[in-house]
Design a protein around this motif. Structure first.
Motif, PDB file in Angstrom:
ATOM      1  N   GLY A  77       0.811  -1.212   0.000  1.00 15.86           N
ATOM      2  CA  GLY A  77       0.000   0.000   0.000  1.00 15.86           C
ATOM      3  C   GLY A  77       0.846   1.265   0.000  1.00 15.86           C
ATOM      4  O   GLY A  77       0.542   2.222  -0.714  1.00 15.86           O
ATOM      5  N   PHE A  78       1.897   1.251   0.795  1.00 19.34           N
ATOM      6  CA  PHE A  78       2.787   2.412   0.841  1.00 19.34           C
ATOM      7  C   PHE A  78       3.468   2.631  -0.512  1.00 19.34           C
ATOM      8  O   PHE A  78       3.532   3.754  -1.013  1.00 19.34           O
ATOM      9  N   THR A  79       3.940   1.553  -1.113  1.00 17.80           N
ATOM     10  CA  THR A  79       4.592   1.647  -2.419  1.00 17.80           C
ATOM     11  C   THR A  79       3.624   2.144  -3.481  1.00 17.80           C
ATOM     12  O   THR A  79       3.984   2.981  -4.323  1.00 17.80           O
ATOM     13  N   ALA A  80       2.393   1.678  -3.437  1.00 16.55           N
ATOM     14  CA  ALA A  80       1.394   2.111  -4.412  1.00 16.55           C
ATOM     15  C   ALA A  80       1.116   3.607  -4.288  1.00 16.55           C
ATOM     16  O   ALA A  80       0.946   4.294  -5.302  1.00 16.55           O
TER      17      ALA A  80
ATOM     18  N   TRP B 115       0.471   4.849  -8.021  1.00 20.18           N
ATOM     19  CA  TRP B 115      -0.278   3.842  -8.770  1.00 20.18           C
ATOM     20  C   TRP B 115      -1.771   3.966  -8.501  1.00 20.18           C
ATOM     21  O   TRP B 115      -2.573   3.507  -9.301  1.00 20.18           O
ATOM     22  N   ILE B 116      -2.137   4.527  -7.349  1.00 14.40           N
ATOM     23  CA  ILE B 116      -3.546   4.754  -7.028  1.00 14.40           C
ATOM     24  C   ILE B 116      -3.740   6.236  -6.698  1.00 14.40           C
ATOM     25  O   ILE B 116      -2.852   6.883  -6.149  1.00 14.40           O
ATOM     26  N   THR B 117      -4.904   6.737  -7.030  1.00 20.61           N
ATOM     27  CA  THR B 117      -5.217   8.137  -6.761  1.00 20.61           C
ATOM     28  C   THR B 117      -5.826   8.267  -5.369  1.00 20.61           C
ATOM     29  O   THR B 117      -6.282   7.273  -4.790  1.00 20.61           O
ATOM     30  N   PRO B 118      -5.875   9.476  -4.814  1.00 26.19           N
ATOM     31  CA  PRO B 118      -6.530   9.656  -3.513  1.00 26.19           C
ATOM     32  C   PRO B 118      -8.003   9.218  -3.531  1.00 26.19           C
ATOM     33  O   PRO B 118      -8.505   8.695  -2.541  1.00 26.19           O
TER      34      PRO B 118
END
Length: 53
Positions: free
Chosen positions: A5-8, A13-16
């Motif tokens: 999750g931290f890396t993403a 890789w993911i938006t807010p």
């Protein structure tokens, strides 16, 4: 899972908005389901699951 999750988030890789949607699914659907499946069989139920520090 935390590292993923931290890396993403760091790599964007993911938006807010996707992050908020994922939190909603986890805390309003999956987490209560996990607790209810633990309560179903009282012999194997561990009350420490409900304790938050």
């Amino acid at each position: 899972m935390l590292a993923l999750g931290f890396t993403a988030r760091v790599c964007r890789w993911i938006t807010p908005q996707q992050n908020e949607g994922a939190k909603t699914i986890v805390f309003q659907v999956l987490f209560p389901f996990l607790l209810m499946t633990g309560v179903r069989d009282t012999r194997s139920f561990d009350p420490d699951v409900l304790y938050f520090d």
